[in-house]
Design a protein around this motif. Structure first.
Motif, short mmCIF file in Angstrom:
data_model
loop_
_atom_site.label_atom_id
_atom_site.label_comp_id
_atom_site.label_asym_id
_atom_site.label_seq_id
_atom_site.Cartn_x
_atom_site.Cartn_y
_atom_site.Cartn_z
N LEU A 1 0.83 -1.05 -0.01
CA LEU A 1 0.07 0.01 -0.01
C LEU A 1 1.01 1.06 -0.08
O LEU A 1 0.31 2.53 -0.59
N MET A 2 2.16 1.26 0.66
CA MET A 2 2.98 2.24 0.56
C MET A 2 3.69 2.67 -0.59
O MET A 2 4.45 3.40 -0.87
N ARG B 1 8.88 5.98 -3.96
CA ARG B 1 10.02 6.67 -4.93
C ARG B 1 9.98 8.06 -4.76
O ARG B 1 10.98 8.82 -4.80
N PRO B 2 8.80 8.71 -5.07
CA PRO B 2 8.61 10.04 -5.12
C PRO B 2 9.14 10.81 -3.67
O PRO B 2 9.54 12.18 -3.71
N ILE B 3 9.19 10.15 -2.41
CA ILE B 3 9.28 10.75 -1.34
C ILE B 3 10.70 10.36 -0.81
O ILE B 3 11.54 11.23 -0.53
N SER C 1 10.87 -1.51 -1.32
CA SER C 1 11.74 -1.10 -0.16
C SER C 1 10.81 -0.79 1.24
O SER C 1 11.31 -0.68 2.29
N ALA C 2 9.57 -0.38 0.97
CA ALA C 2 8.34 -0.07 2.04
C ALA C 2 8.60 -1.21 3.15
O ALA C 2 8.53 -1.07 4.23
N ILE C 3 8.57 -2.53 2.92
CA ILE C 3 8.72 -3.86 3.57
C ILE C 3 9.97 -3.88 4.29
O ILE C 3 9.75 -3.94 5.60
N VAL D 1 15.61 -1.87 -9.66
CA VAL D 1 14.72 -2.71 -10.36
C VAL D 1 13.36 -1.73 -10.44
O VAL D 1 13.17 -0.60 -9.93
N SER D 2 12.44 -2.25 -11.48
CA SER D 2 11.14 -1.57 -11.68
C SER D 2 10.08 -1.76 -10.28
O SER D 2 10.20 -2.51 -9.61
N ASP D 3 9.11 -0.73 -10.13
CA ASP D 3 8.30 -0.62 -9.07
C ASP D 3 6.88 -1.36 -9.56
O ASP D 3 5.86 -0.97 -8.69
N GLU D 4 6.59 -1.65 -10.82
CA GLU D 4 5.23 -1.90 -11.39
C GLU D 4 4.58 -3.11 -10.33
O GLU D 4 5.21 -4.03 -10.07
#
Length: 442
Positions: A156-157, A162-164, A171-173, A265-268
């Motif tokens: 959910l995060m 990425r923008p913040i 990486s949120a985990i 890596v990608s965030d998709e």
């Protein structure tokens, strides 16, 4: 997450949902629901540790001494003390911690060591508390981070990472695990993901120096020392917000902003899933694939014992050295002078003493709490927040960072510590003044 990746379905969705909801709820209750027992209102984790320390003192001392001996002697038997000069130094400090604990219990040694704010405070208030709370807290964290809540929140995060914070969604985990778990476990995760090529150097540095702070269990010790347990929830969430805001700022300024950002890596999202579907699937999958509760608890207890064994002797040795330096030398006065303008700007009482104590946090994160335990309320609150949000300290977290493959130097880590300390100080002071005015901090 990577574009091509799909999340496997749980083999038993109903069971996975029960584990996710039930165990995560237990974790939330253990860490965040204050209960009144024996006329004292605090979280269950603190109640349990306090009972052992006060009502079962001989047992508590025996357990903590076993932890100290374990932490001090294991590097000798395993040969880890030979790995580097840093390993040798910290092994010696742990052995010194073992010696100091024996001296304290036998009442042997120079009189200055037995002043109430020296060994008596370090052993009875810190070593005993840490030695009990960290293993208990490690088991409690199994409910909070072992059965899917972390993965659900992490997905959910993703849109804000990425923008913040300039890090990929997954990486949120890692970030939340590092914050609510422990810096040692968090850094192990970060290092492993970095070596797999899923973090750039800059991303790994952001997480290692921004989120890998002491665990919620250690925060209980800080809050107890500074008499902030009556406002535990306000303190915890204030520290959480300050630490994440400071990390968001440091990610965009030197020295971190100048680090190599190639690779990654990608965030998709997984193919064909909405944000909520992906979050739920990640949580359910973790709840389904997690080992039995007994195994998770035992694994976490083992990690907690190892961590407490490594940290408790260092608290005694580095803590005592720091206190002696603070009392008899100008080391922290000189370092603290750099913080005086910011302490004054934050409107805190006794700027010189407060600056000196906060500067001591570079040596050991507990030192500000020890040195400011009798200060006025806002100063105690700021010390509690800053000691955690600064993240980096020489008695434990800096050696852990240096032990990873992330290319960070001691000079860079000290600069990052200073920047984080200044930003944390200013934010915590602002929050503290508002909280007192509104009656949230009393």
């Amino acid at each position: 997450m990577e574009t091509s990746r799909t999340l496997p379905l749980p083999t038993n969705p109903a069971q996975a949902l029960v584990r996710l909801v039930l165990y995560s709820s237990i974790g939330l209750v253990l860490f965040f629901l204050p209960l009144e027992l024996g006329g004292k209102s605090t979280i269950l984790l603190d109640h349990a540790a306090s009972y052992l320390a006060k009502s079962q003192r001989p047992l508590a001392i025996t357990l903590v001494m076993l932890l100290i001996a374990y932490g001090a002697l294991v590097p000798l038997f395993s040969g880890n003390w030979r790995h580097s000069m840093l390993s040798t130094v910290f092994t010696m400090l742990k052995l010194l911690g073992l010696g100091l604990s024996v001296m304290y219990l036998l009442q042997i040694g120079p009189a200055v060591l037995f002043d109430k704010d020296m060994l008596p405070f370090l052993f009875d208030k810190l070593a005993l508390s840490v030695g009990l709370i960290v293993p208990l807290g490690a088991m409690a964290l199994a409910f909070l981070v072992g059965f899917g809540l972390l993965e659900l929140v992490g997905v959910l995060m993703q849109p804000v990472m990425r923008p913040i914070w300039r890090t990929p969604g997954h990486s949120a985990i890692d970030a939340v695990a590092s914050f609510v778990g422990s810096y040692s476990v968090g850094l192990l995760i970060t290092n492993r993901v970095f070596l797999e090529g899923k973090y750039t150097i800059r991303e790994a540095a952001i997480i290692a120096t921004g989120f890998s702070t002491v665990s919620a269990a250690f925060m209980v010790i800080v809050a107890k020392t500074l008499d902030l347990m009556p406002v535990w929830n306000f303190y915890f969430w204030s520290t959480f917000v300050v630490a994440f805001v400071v990390t968001a700022i440091t990610a965009w300024i030197p020295p971190i902003s100048r680090m190599d950002d190639s690779g990654g890596v990608s965030d998709e999202l997984p193919t064909g899933m909405t944000r909520w579907q992906a979050a739920k699937a990640a949580g359910m999958q973790q709840a389904s694939s997690a080992p039995s509760l007994t195994k998770v608890l035992l694994d976490n207890l083992r990690d907690g014992v190892a961590m407490a064994g490594a940290v408790v002797p260092s608290i005694l040795s580095v803590g005592l050295i720091g206190l002696l330096l603070a009392r008899y030398t100008p080391v922290f006065d000189l370092l603290g002078m750099l913080l005086v303008p910011f302490v004054w700007l934050g409107g805190l009482a006794e700027p010189l003493a407060t600056s000196k104590a906060l500067a001591a946090g570079l040596a050991e994160m507990f030192l500000p709490a020890i040195m400011l335990k009798d200060a006025e309320l806002v100063v105690r609150f700021v010390a509690a927040v800053v000691s955690v949000s600064s993240v980096l300290f020489f008695s434990a977290s800096i050696p852990c960072v240096l032990a990873t493959k992330i290319p960070l130097s001691v000079r860079q880590l000290v600069v990052i510590w200073f920047v984080r300390t200044v930003l944390s100080l200013l934010l915590a002071a602002a929050i503290g003044h508002v909280a007192v005015a509104q009656g949230w901090l009393i």
